[in-house]
Scaffold this motif. Structure first.
Motif, PDB file in Angstrom:
ATOM      1  N   PHE A 104      -1.161  -1.807   5.644  1.00  0.00           N
ATOM      2  CA  PHE A 104      -1.984  -1.191   4.784  1.00  0.00           C
ATOM      3  C   PHE A 104      -1.437  -0.384   3.760  1.00  0.00           C
ATOM      4  O   PHE A 104       0.040  -0.368   3.764  1.00  0.00           O
ATOM      5  CB  PHE A 104      -3.072  -0.423   5.343  1.00  0.00           C
ATOM      6  CG  PHE A 104      -2.758   0.987   6.354  1.00  0.00           C
ATOM      7  CD1 PHE A 104      -3.309   2.271   6.075  1.00  0.00           C
ATOM      8  CD2 PHE A 104      -1.668   1.059   6.817  1.00  0.00           C
ATOM      9  CE1 PHE A 104      -2.822   3.407   6.614  1.00  0.00           C
ATOM     10  CE2 PHE A 104      -1.105   2.179   7.697  1.00  0.00           C
ATOM     11  CZ  PHE A 104      -1.647   3.418   7.494  1.00  0.00           C
ATOM     12  N   ASN A 105      -1.966  -0.066   2.718  1.00  0.00           N
ATOM     13  CA  ASN A 105      -1.304   0.141   1.316  1.00  0.00           C
ATOM     14  C   ASN A 105      -0.105  -0.751   1.162  1.00  0.00           C
ATOM     15  O   ASN A 105       0.858  -0.339   0.475  1.00  0.00           O
ATOM     16  CB  ASN A 105      -0.431   1.775   1.831  1.00  0.00           C
ATOM     17  CG  ASN A 105       0.122   2.247   0.432  1.00  0.00           C
ATOM     18  OD1 ASN A 105      -0.738   2.362  -0.598  1.00  0.00           O
ATOM     19  ND2 ASN A 105       1.072   2.972   0.379  1.00  0.00           N
ATOM     20  N   TYR A 106      -0.537  -1.807   1.078  1.00  0.00           N
ATOM     21  CA  TYR A 106       0.159  -2.981   0.504  1.00  0.00           C
ATOM     22  C   TYR A 106       0.414  -2.949  -0.971  1.00  0.00           C
ATOM     23  O   TYR A 106      -0.540  -2.620  -1.532  1.00  0.00           O
ATOM     24  CB  TYR A 106      -0.497  -4.316   0.945  1.00  0.00           C
ATOM     25  CG  TYR A 106       0.668  -5.504   0.755  1.00  0.00           C
ATOM     26  CD1 TYR A 106       1.423  -5.766   1.660  1.00  0.00           C
ATOM     27  CD2 TYR A 106       0.544  -6.193  -0.356  1.00  0.00           C
ATOM     28  CE1 TYR A 106       2.408  -6.888   1.216  1.00  0.00           C
ATOM     29  CE2 TYR A 106       1.019  -7.307  -0.821  1.00  0.00           C
ATOM     30  CZ  TYR A 106       2.254  -7.513   0.075  1.00  0.00           C
ATOM     31  OH  TYR A 106       2.945  -8.863  -0.162  1.00  0.00           O
ATOM     32  N   PRO A 107       1.717  -3.007  -1.698  1.00  0.00           N
ATOM     33  CA  PRO A 107       2.458  -3.360  -0.907  1.00  0.00           C
ATOM     34  C   PRO A 107       3.863  -2.406  -0.644  1.00  0.00           C
ATOM     35  O   PRO A 107       4.817  -2.511  -0.076  1.00  0.00           O
ATOM     36  CB  PRO A 107       3.527  -4.488  -1.861  1.00  0.00           C
ATOM     37  CG  PRO A 107       2.924  -3.688  -3.502  1.00  0.00           C
ATOM     38  CD  PRO A 107       1.518  -3.471  -2.793  1.00  0.00           C
ATOM     39  N   ASP A 108       3.135  -1.230  -0.899  1.00  0.00           N
ATOM     40  CA  ASP A 108       4.144   0.240  -0.734  1.00  0.00           C
ATOM     41  C   ASP A 108       4.486   0.320   0.691  1.00  0.00           C
ATOM     42  O   ASP A 108       5.625   0.852   1.139  1.00  0.00           O
ATOM     43  CB  ASP A 108       3.823   1.319  -1.592  1.00  0.00           C
ATOM     44  CG  ASP A 108       3.632   1.305  -3.122  1.00  0.00           C
ATOM     45  OD1 ASP A 108       4.376   0.308  -3.509  1.00  0.00           O
ATOM     46  OD2 ASP A 108       2.988   2.052  -3.557  1.00  0.00           O
ATOM     47  N   GLY A 109       3.429   0.164   1.489  1.00  0.00           N
ATOM     48  CA  GLY A 109       3.528   0.469   3.098  1.00  0.00           C
ATOM     49  C   GLY A 109       3.342   1.934   3.172  1.00  0.00           C
ATOM     50  O   GLY A 109       3.176   2.603   2.537  1.00  0.00           O
ATOM     51  N   VAL A 110       3.433   2.208   4.544  1.00  0.00           N
ATOM     52  CA  VAL A 110       3.310   3.563   5.048  1.00  0.00           C
ATOM     53  C   VAL A 110       4.281   4.145   6.007  1.00  0.00           C
ATOM     54  O   VAL A 110       4.588   3.329   6.942  1.00  0.00           O
ATOM     55  CB  VAL A 110       1.731   3.776   5.635  1.00  0.00           C
ATOM     56  CG1 VAL A 110       1.615   4.916   6.456  1.00  0.00           C
ATOM     57  CG2 VAL A 110       0.644   3.576   4.803  1.00  0.00           C
ATOM     58  N   ASN A 111       4.918   5.265   6.036  1.00  0.00           N
ATOM     59  CA  ASN A 111       5.803   5.647   6.811  1.00  0.00           C
ATOM     60  C   ASN A 111       5.108   6.328   8.078  1.00  0.00           C
ATOM     61  O   ASN A 111       4.596   7.419   7.991  1.00  0.00           O
ATOM     62  CB  ASN A 111       6.621   6.828   6.128  1.00  0.00           C
ATOM     63  CG  ASN A 111       7.729   7.514   6.861  1.00  0.00           C
ATOM     64  OD1 ASN A 111       7.893   7.674   8.170  1.00  0.00           O
ATOM     65  ND2 ASN A 111       8.910   7.597   6.417  1.00  0.00           N
ATOM     66  N   LEU A 112       5.167   5.478   8.950  1.00  0.00           N
ATOM     67  CA  LEU A 112       4.466   5.933  10.103  1.00  0.00           C
ATOM     68  C   LEU A 112       4.977   7.174  11.057  1.00  0.00           C
ATOM     69  O   LEU A 112       4.377   7.834  11.678  1.00  0.00           O
ATOM     70  CB  LEU A 112       4.295   4.622  11.215  1.00  0.00           C
ATOM     71  CG  LEU A 112       3.373   3.437  10.720  1.00  0.00           C
ATOM     72  CD1 LEU A 112       3.495   2.414  11.805  1.00  0.00           C
ATOM     73  CD2 LEU A 112       2.242   3.761  10.392  1.00  0.00           C
ATOM     74  N   MET A 113       6.239   7.464  10.985  1.00  0.00           N
ATOM     75  CA  MET A 113       6.836   8.429  11.548  1.00  0.00           C
ATOM     76  C   MET A 113       6.226   9.778  10.945  1.00  0.00           C
ATOM     77  O   MET A 113       6.258  10.785  11.570  1.00  0.00           O
ATOM     78  CB  MET A 113       8.468   8.375  11.620  1.00  0.00           C
ATOM     79  CG  MET A 113       9.008   7.661  12.707  1.00  0.00           C
ATOM     80  SD  MET A 113       8.601   8.247  14.275  1.00  0.00           S
ATOM     81  CE  MET A 113       9.263  10.036  14.279  1.00  0.00           C
ATOM     82  N   ALA A 114       6.083   9.653   9.639  1.00  0.00           N
ATOM     83  CA  ALA A 114       5.548  10.863   9.007  1.00  0.00           C
ATOM     84  C   ALA A 114       4.051  10.926   8.991  1.00  0.00           C
ATOM     85  O   ALA A 114       3.357  11.647   8.385  1.00  0.00           O
ATOM     86  CB  ALA A 114       5.958  10.664   7.654  1.00  0.00           C
ATOM     87  N   ASN A 115       3.259  10.181   9.820  1.00  0.00           N
ATOM     88  CA  ASN A 115       1.947  10.052   9.899  1.00  0.00           C
ATOM     89  C   ASN A 115       1.528  10.155  11.157  1.00  0.00           C
ATOM     90  O   ASN A 115       0.269   9.793  11.595  1.00  0.00           O
ATOM     91  CB  ASN A 115       1.392   8.845   9.215  1.00  0.00           C
ATOM     92  CG  ASN A 115       1.076   8.875   7.584  1.00  0.00           C
ATOM     93  OD1 ASN A 115       0.327   9.356   7.149  1.00  0.00           O
ATOM     94  ND2 ASN A 115       2.021   8.517   7.016  1.00  0.00           N
ATOM     95  N   THR A 116       2.061  10.599  12.178  1.00  0.00           N
ATOM     96  CA  THR A 116       1.612  10.934  13.547  1.00  0.00           C
ATOM     97  C   THR A 116       1.020   9.339  14.126  1.00  0.00           C
ATOM     98  O   THR A 116      -0.054   9.452  14.428  1.00  0.00           O
ATOM     99  CB  THR A 116       0.741  11.778  13.875  1.00  0.00           C
ATOM    100  OG1 THR A 116       1.039  12.777  13.039  1.00  0.00           O
ATOM    101  CG2 THR A 116       0.497  12.009  15.269  1.00  0.00           C
ATOM    102  N   ALA A 117       1.886   8.326  14.166  1.00  0.00           N
ATOM    103  CA  ALA A 117       1.429   7.189  14.745  1.00  0.00           C
ATOM    104  C   ALA A 117       1.236   6.891  16.398  1.00  0.00           C
ATOM    105  O   ALA A 117       0.797   5.990  16.716  1.00  0.00           O
ATOM    106  CB  ALA A 117       2.489   6.123  14.257  1.00  0.00           C
ATOM    107  N   VAL A 118       1.338   8.075  16.872  1.00  0.00           N
ATOM    108  CA  VAL A 118       1.026   8.031  18.301  1.00  0.00           C
ATOM    109  C   VAL A 118       1.636   6.976  19.099  1.00  0.00           C
ATOM    110  O   VAL A 118       0.901   6.421  20.064  1.00  0.00           O
ATOM    111  CB  VAL A 118      -0.609   8.110  18.508  1.00  0.00           C
ATOM    112  CG1 VAL A 118      -1.165   9.755  18.029  1.00  0.00           C
ATOM    113  CG2 VAL A 118      -1.456   7.264  18.151  1.00  0.00           C
ATOM    114  N   LEU A 119       2.557   6.587  19.085  1.00  0.00           N
ATOM    115  CA  LEU A 119       3.517   5.391  19.655  1.00  0.00           C
ATOM    116  C   LEU A 119       3.267   5.747  21.189  1.00  0.00           C
ATOM    117  O   LEU A 119       3.248   4.711  21.956  1.00  0.00           O
ATOM    118  CB  LEU A 119       4.503   4.906  19.151  1.00  0.00           C
ATOM    119  CG  LEU A 119       4.748   4.648  17.804  1.00  0.00           C
ATOM    120  CD1 LEU A 119       5.917   4.530  17.299  1.00  0.00           C
ATOM    121  CD2 LEU A 119       4.304   3.189  17.648  1.00  0.00           C
TER     122      LEU A 119
END
Length: 634
Positions: free
Chosen positions: A123-138
């Protein structure tokens, strides 16, 4: 290894002998001075006792019963969503559930396709998203992959909310019952509040990452153990593993826990300086081990978070000044028996951030407990810790019933590294845990009194608990329906249009206020890319800038969002058409998709047709095939 004194429950004395006795080990013993030599299976007359008389209420069975009660309570809170997880959402609704479901689908791709876990351009293609800065709950999403694959991310979401509430209460009960108090009843009362406080119920609407606090009791316990450890290297390593796991659930809660441990230990040492002479040596060995090991495990993820693509520094201005109104501490939370949504307006930033809301009776009871047990060092340290974080939670401006009074102490801290990414109102979550501990200590003290005052103390304690906790008894989360994922998506009809490096553009374009397109992608485990979305990113897409919600400003996104909000289709000029077409090319859009059942489907369809031509209906959506207009060679 022995547990530190600050968490060791006091050993009681038998009045007749003065010898120490562990009441937890003797709760099932026969009356004092009357040995019971009857077989366990015999009745008083020697006959075989019925099965129900032979049942032994063992410690393990007591624990399992408490855990079962917590699970039933969590199911009670979430029962309306369980009826239809994909079609219902808490009515105090924001975009967070769709975002979390998107992250859960990302975990599936990490496990099955080996995708990079800390960044995505799905999502947010093509820039993308920094998941570590978005609490991706891995740390939550990866264990839930089997559930997500079998039942979908919407089911995984409600499972996480249910287990977050019950698991947090169960974890605090385990630690309380073994390291804080001896009475299981006392531990259960304190743990109940830690798991089902108004703040936890508020976040249960949207934030499973915040209510999944089941590691925190063990982190706190291991920190306290480290203060008296005889094996500090090993204990530091164990603490590091817990810290690493919590970092992949929610870093903000981890930071709160670290600060709370520091404030609490400082309050203990100030009162008992001799404790420092015992604690400093193991801490001097164990904390560096913890820092080194956890730092090594988290070094690369944190590098991506703070210096990787689409990293940002500092929270959006929209949430940086979120603080509690002083009056919020004396009002019951909205999702509780005595709560009232209208009465809570302006006392919290929004309904997902009701982080105080203890009610008058519980607030007074907490103060009363501190006064009653004021001679105990532990109680005074807890009171100082809870008050400290309650003050910080007021934010940059202290207010009373939505009237600003003066500048708060948070104004001096808000620009410090790490703290600039904290939502201050959430500091009250620490105060909730402190109140849970105070409740456990008060019940323990009341139940261990002996003599003439015993019955009176027991009655008063029960009455006070009922008066304080009844107004904030958890109620089922209110729900509302949401549009189903279109059959065009679920039937895989989109696959004939969208290639690997192309995007499917939902209409309206996904944003903070329009997250249905994110649910579409999540339902396919992110098999197609979408532009836009709801996430935190640097302003204007420039890595290192302050954060904001959403990516680069989008002309077509703002245009369609206005139409979806107002229901009015504007007349577009050639300049607007060219700009929108340029954005579609930037996204490498393959197809635009508008659900036929959208509230303002007709004005949206007319607007899009002005941009790219007539639509074609397929199943339950309007479709615009824009590949001839957006192809790289066009």
């Amino acid at each position: 290894m022995t547990a530190p004194p600050v968490l060791d429950p006091p050993v009681e004395q038998v009045p007749a002998t003065g010898a120490p006795v562990d009441r937890a080990a003797t709760v099932d013993a026969p009356a004092r001075g009357v040995p019971d030599r009857r077989p366990a299976t015999a009745d008083r007359d020697g006959a075989a006792a019925p099965a129900w008389r032979r049942w032994r209420w063992t410690s393990r069975r007591k624990d399992l019963t408490v855990y079962g009660i917590f699970l039933l309570a969590a199911l009670w809170v979430t029962n309306q969503i369980w009826v239809d997880p994909a079609g219902r959402v808490a009515s105090l609704y924001s975009s967070d559930p769709a975002q979390v479901q998107f992250f859960l689908a990302h975990s599936v791709r990490v496990v099955l396709h080996g995708e990079f876990p800390f960044f995505t351009d799905q999502f947010n293609y093509p820039d993308g998203v920094n998941l570590m800065a978005n609490t991706a709950v891995l740390a939550l999403g990866i264990p839930m992959v089997p559930v997500t694959l079998l039942f979908g991310p919407a089911v995984s979401f409600v499972v996480l909310v249910t287990l977050g509430l019950s698991g947090t209460a169960a974890a605090w009960y385990h630690v309380f019952s073994r390291h804080l108090v001896r009475r299981r009843l006392a531990a259960a009362v304190g743990a109940w509040f830690c798991g089902f406080s108004p703040a936890m119920l508020s976040h249960a609407n949207w934030h499973p990452n915040i209510i999944s606090q089941f590691l925190l009791p063990f982190i706190v316990w291991r920190v306290m153990v480290l203060t008296r450890s005889t094996r500090p290297v090993r204990d530091g390593a164990l603490l590091a593993l817990l810290v690493t796991a919590q970092a992949f659930i929610n870093e903000e809660i981890l930071l709160f826990t670290a600060l709370a441990c520091g404030v609490f230990l400082t309050a203990m040492v100030v009162q008992r300086p001799a404790l420092w002479s015992v604690a400093w040596r193991p801490l001097a060995k164990g904390l560096p081990v913890c820092t080194l090991l956890a730092g090594s495990l988290l070094a690369y993820p944190l590098y991506i978070q703070f210096a990787g693509p689409m990293a940002y520094h500092g929270l959006s201005d929209a949430v940086r000044d979120y603080g509690n109104d002083i009056a919020a501490f004396f009002a019951p939370g909205s999702p509780t028996f005595g709560g009232n949504e209208r009465a809570n307006v302006n006392l919290a930033p929004n309904y997902s951030e009701e982080n105080a809301f203890f009610g008058w009776s519980l607030s007074l009871l907490a103060v009363g407990i501190v006064v009653w047990l004021r001679r105990e060092v532990l109680v005074r340290a807890l009171a100082a810790t809870g008050f400290f974080f309650a003050v910080l939670s007021l934010g940059e401006r202290v207010s009373w019933w939505d009237r600003n009074l003066f500048t708060g102490p948070w104004d001096l801290l808000v620009r410090l590294p790490l703290l600039d990414a904290v939502v201050p109102t959430r500091f009250a979550l620490i105060t909730s845990v402190v109140i849970g501990m105070l409740l456990a200590l008060a019940v323990q003290r009341a139940w261990t009194l002996r003599g003439a005052e015993w019955r009176h103390a027991k009655t008063v304690t029960v009455a006070a608990l009922v008066l304080a906790l009844l107004p904030i008894v958890p109620m089922p989360l209110k729900v509302t329906s949401r549009p189903p994922v279109p059959a065009f998506i679920t039937a895989d009809r989109w696959r004939q249009y969208v290639g690997p490096d192309q995007t499917l553009v939902p209409v309206p374009v996904p944003s903070m206020g329009n997250t249905h397109g994110m649910r579409w992608a999540a339902s396919t485990n992110l098999d197609f890319k979408i532009p836009g979305g709801y996430f935190l990113a640097p302003r204007n897409g420039n890595t290192g800038d302050p954060g904001r919600f959403g990516g680069r400003p989008s002309g077509i996104g703002e245009l369609l969002d206005e139409v979806a909000t107002t229901g009015r289709s504007p007349k577009l000029n050639d300049r607007q058409r060219r700009r929108c077409l340029d954005e579609l090319r930037h996204w490498n859009a393959a197809v635009l998709v508008l659900p036929v059942g959208h509230q303002h489907a007709e004005p949206l369809r007319r607007t899009v047709e002005q941009l790219v031509g007539p639509a074609k209906r397929e199943l339950d959506v309007w479709v615009w095939d824009v590949r001839p207009l957006t192809a790289r060679t066009a």
